[in-house]
Design a protein around this motif. Sequence first.
Motif, short mmCIF file in Angstrom:
data_model
loop_
_atom_site.label_atom_id
_atom_site.label_comp_id
_atom_site.label_asym_id
_atom_site.label_seq_id
_atom_site.Cartn_x
_atom_site.Cartn_y
_atom_site.Cartn_z
N GLY A 1 4.62 2.31 3.57
CA GLY A 1 4.63 1.55 2.73
C GLY A 1 5.91 1.06 1.72
N TYR A 2 6.65 2.25 1.37
CA TYR A 2 8.06 2.06 0.85
C TYR A 2 9.02 1.51 1.63
CZ TYR A 2 11.94 3.31 -2.25
OH TYR A 2 12.95 3.11 -3.32
N ALA A 3 8.91 2.06 2.82
CA ALA A 3 9.86 1.50 3.92
C ALA A 3 9.66 -0.12 4.39
CB ALA A 3 9.83 2.22 5.14
N SER A 4 8.28 -0.30 4.34
CA SER A 4 7.93 -1.78 4.63
C SER A 4 8.35 -2.72 3.29
CB SER A 4 6.64 -2.04 4.77
OG SER A 4 6.21 -1.19 5.88
N ALA A 5 8.31 -2.25 2.44
CA ALA A 5 8.86 -2.98 1.19
C ALA A 5 10.31 -3.17 1.17
CB ALA A 5 8.55 -2.37 -0.03
N VAL B 1 16.00 2.10 5.93
CA VAL B 1 14.50 1.88 6.26
C VAL B 1 13.76 2.85 7.10
CG1 VAL B 1 12.82 0.13 6.68
CG2 VAL B 1 14.88 -0.61 5.66
N LYS B 2 14.48 3.07 8.39
CA LYS B 2 13.95 3.93 9.30
C LYS B 2 13.58 5.37 8.79
CE LYS B 2 15.73 3.19 13.34
NZ LYS B 2 16.52 3.25 14.51
N ASP B 3 14.69 5.91 7.99
CA ASP B 3 14.52 7.19 7.50
C ASP B 3 13.54 7.33 6.42
OD1 ASP B 3 16.60 7.82 9.03
OD2 ASP B 3 18.25 7.63 7.43
N ASN B 4 13.19 6.31 5.93
CA ASN B 4 12.21 6.32 4.66
C ASN B 4 10.80 6.21 5.17
OD1 ASN B 4 13.83 6.58 2.50
ND2 ASN B 4 14.06 4.46 2.21
N MET B 5 10.71 5.90 6.46
CA MET B 5 9.54 5.60 7.00
C MET B 5 8.73 7.01 7.19
SD MET B 5 10.00 3.02 9.87
CE MET B 5 8.44 3.29 10.91
N PHE B 6 9.43 8.21 7.44
CA PHE B 6 9.12 9.34 7.75
C PHE B 6 9.17 10.33 6.44
CE2 PHE B 6 10.58 7.52 11.69
CZ PHE B 6 9.17 7.33 12.27
N ARG B 7 9.62 10.00 5.46
CA ARG B 7 9.85 10.94 4.19
C ARG B 7 8.58 10.92 3.65
NH1 ARG B 7 15.96 8.92 2.26
NH2 ARG B 7 16.84 9.85 4.00
N PRO B 8 7.85 12.24 3.12
CA PRO B 8 6.68 12.21 2.41
C PRO B 8 6.85 11.36 1.07
CG PRO B 8 7.47 14.44 3.14
CD PRO B 8 8.58 13.54 3.59
N GLN B 9 7.89 11.58 0.47
CA GLN B 9 8.07 10.88 -1.06
C GLN B 9 8.02 9.20 -0.77
OE1 GLN B 9 10.30 12.78 0.41
NE2 GLN B 9 10.66 14.63 -0.77
N THR B 10 8.21 8.75 0.33
CA THR B 10 8.42 7.30 0.54
C THR B 10 7.12 6.75 1.59
OG1 THR B 10 10.12 7.49 2.24
CG2 THR B 10 10.79 7.11 -0.13
N ASN C 1 0.80 -1.18 0.04
CA ASN C 1 -0.12 -0.08 0.05
C ASN C 1 0.80 1.49 -0.01
OD1 ASN C 1 -3.12 -0.75 0.76
ND2 ASN C 1 -1.83 -2.31 1.84
N GLN C 2 0.36 2.48 -0.58
CA GLN C 2 0.89 3.71 -0.12
C GLN C 2 0.29 4.24 0.87
OE1 GLN C 2 -0.11 6.31 -3.28
NE2 GLN C 2 1.63 7.88 -2.64
N VAL C 3 1.08 4.63 2.06
CA VAL C 3 0.44 4.81 3.26
C VAL C 3 0.77 6.38 3.41
CG1 VAL C 3 0.57 4.19 5.82
CG2 VAL C 3 1.00 2.50 4.12
N ARG C 4 -0.10 7.16 3.89
CA ARG C 4 0.16 8.38 4.18
C ARG C 4 -0.40 8.81 5.69
NH1 ARG C 4 1.89 11.40 -0.01
NH2 ARG C 4 1.74 10.69 -2.07
N LEU C 5 0.34 9.55 6.20
CA LEU C 5 -0.20 9.97 7.96
C LEU C 5 -0.93 11.31 7.59
CD1 LEU C 5 -0.28 9.22 10.69
CD2 LEU C 5 2.01 10.13 10.93
N THR C 6 -2.05 11.37 7.80
CA THR C 6 -2.91 12.60 7.87
C THR C 6 -3.32 13.06 9.15
OG1 THR C 6 -4.99 11.29 7.21
CG2 THR C 6 -3.71 12.08 5.50
N ASN C 7 -4.27 13.99 9.25
CA ASN C 7 -5.02 14.37 10.49
C ASN C 7 -6.06 13.25 11.11
OD1 ASN C 7 -3.46 16.76 10.75
ND2 ASN C 7 -4.81 17.96 9.30
N ASP C 8 -6.50 12.64 10.05
CA ASP C 8 -7.57 11.61 10.26
C ASP C 8 -6.90 10.36 10.54
OD1 ASP C 8 -9.36 13.70 9.88
OD2 ASP C 8 -9.54 13.26 7.81
#
Length: 294
Positions: free
Chosen positions: A259-263, A247-256, A46-53
Motif C-alpha cells: 500500500g505504501y509503495a503504491s502510494a 518503491v520496489k524496496d518498500n514493497m517488501f518491508r513490514p513497516q511499509t 489500503n494497508q496491505v499485509r501479506l499473510t499465510n492466508d
Amino acid sequence: MNRQKGYWSYRFKDYGTGYLFMLPWAIGFAVFVAFPVGWSFFNSFNQVRLTNDGFQYKWVGLDNFRRVLVEDNVYPIQLITYFQEMLLMIPLILIFSFFVSLLLNQKLPGRAWIRAIFFLPVIFATGQVLMELFGQGAGKLPFIAQYNLEGLVREYVGARIAEPMLNVLSKAVIILWYSGVQILIFIAGYQTIPRSVYEAIRIDGATPWESFWKITLPGMVPFIGLNAVFTIVDLFTFPFNPVMQTVKDNMFRPQTGYGYASAQAWIYFALILALLGAALWITYRSVVKKGGFR
C-alpha cells in the motif's frame, strides 16, 4: 428493432475486421496493464499485509500519501533530486540529438553507416547490459576527476544545484547512448520539409543561418515535442532510477508494504504525467503560434 439490428450489422461489416485485429491487444492490455494499474491504485488507499492466508487489506484512505509526503524523510528528497537531474538531462539529449541529426541529414559519404553507428547503443544498451557497463565504470567521464570539475562546480554553482549537475555529468555517456531513437525521429522530420522551400528562400538571398531559424526550426517543432515525450518516458524508466528502486524496496518491508509503495509509485507517476502534459502543451502552443493547427 429490425432497423437497429440492421444498423449494427452494417457497423460490424465495416469495422468488425478491425475490431477483431485489435482484440488480442485489448485482451493483453486489460490483463497485463489495466488490471495491475487498477490494483496498484486500489492498494494505495489500503494497508496491505501479506499473510499465510493471502493479502489482507485495511482501508486507510489518504494516509499512505500523507505518510509519504509528511513523515518520510528520504523519498521526497530523492524524488526532487532525481527530477532536477532529469530536467537538466532531457534538454541536453534533445539538443545533442537535434544537431547530430542535422549533420547526418547532409549528403555525406558513408552517411548510412554513420547513422547506424549512432543507433547501435539503443540496441546494445538494454537494462542488464547498461547495468554491467556502469558497474565497470564505463559510464563515467575521466576528465571530471582529472580537471577537478567537481570542486569547481561546487564552488561556483552552489551546493543545492551542484549535486544534480554533478550527477548529470557522471552520466554524460547516457546522452550518447539514449539519443539514437531521437536522432532517427529528427532525420525523419527533416524529410517532411519540402526542398522547394529551401530553394525559394535561397533565391531570395537568405543565408543558411536564416533558413535554419525561419524554416528548419519551426518545421521541426512537432518532432521536438515528440522526442521530448519519448525522452521523458525513457529516462524516468531508466534502470538506475533510484526512485523506482526505493518503491520496489518498500514493497517488501513490514513497516511499509504494498500500500505504501503504491502510494509512492502514484506520486511519482503524477509528477511524470504533469511533466508530459507540460511538454505537450508547450509543443501545441508553439505549433498553433506558427499556424500549424487550425
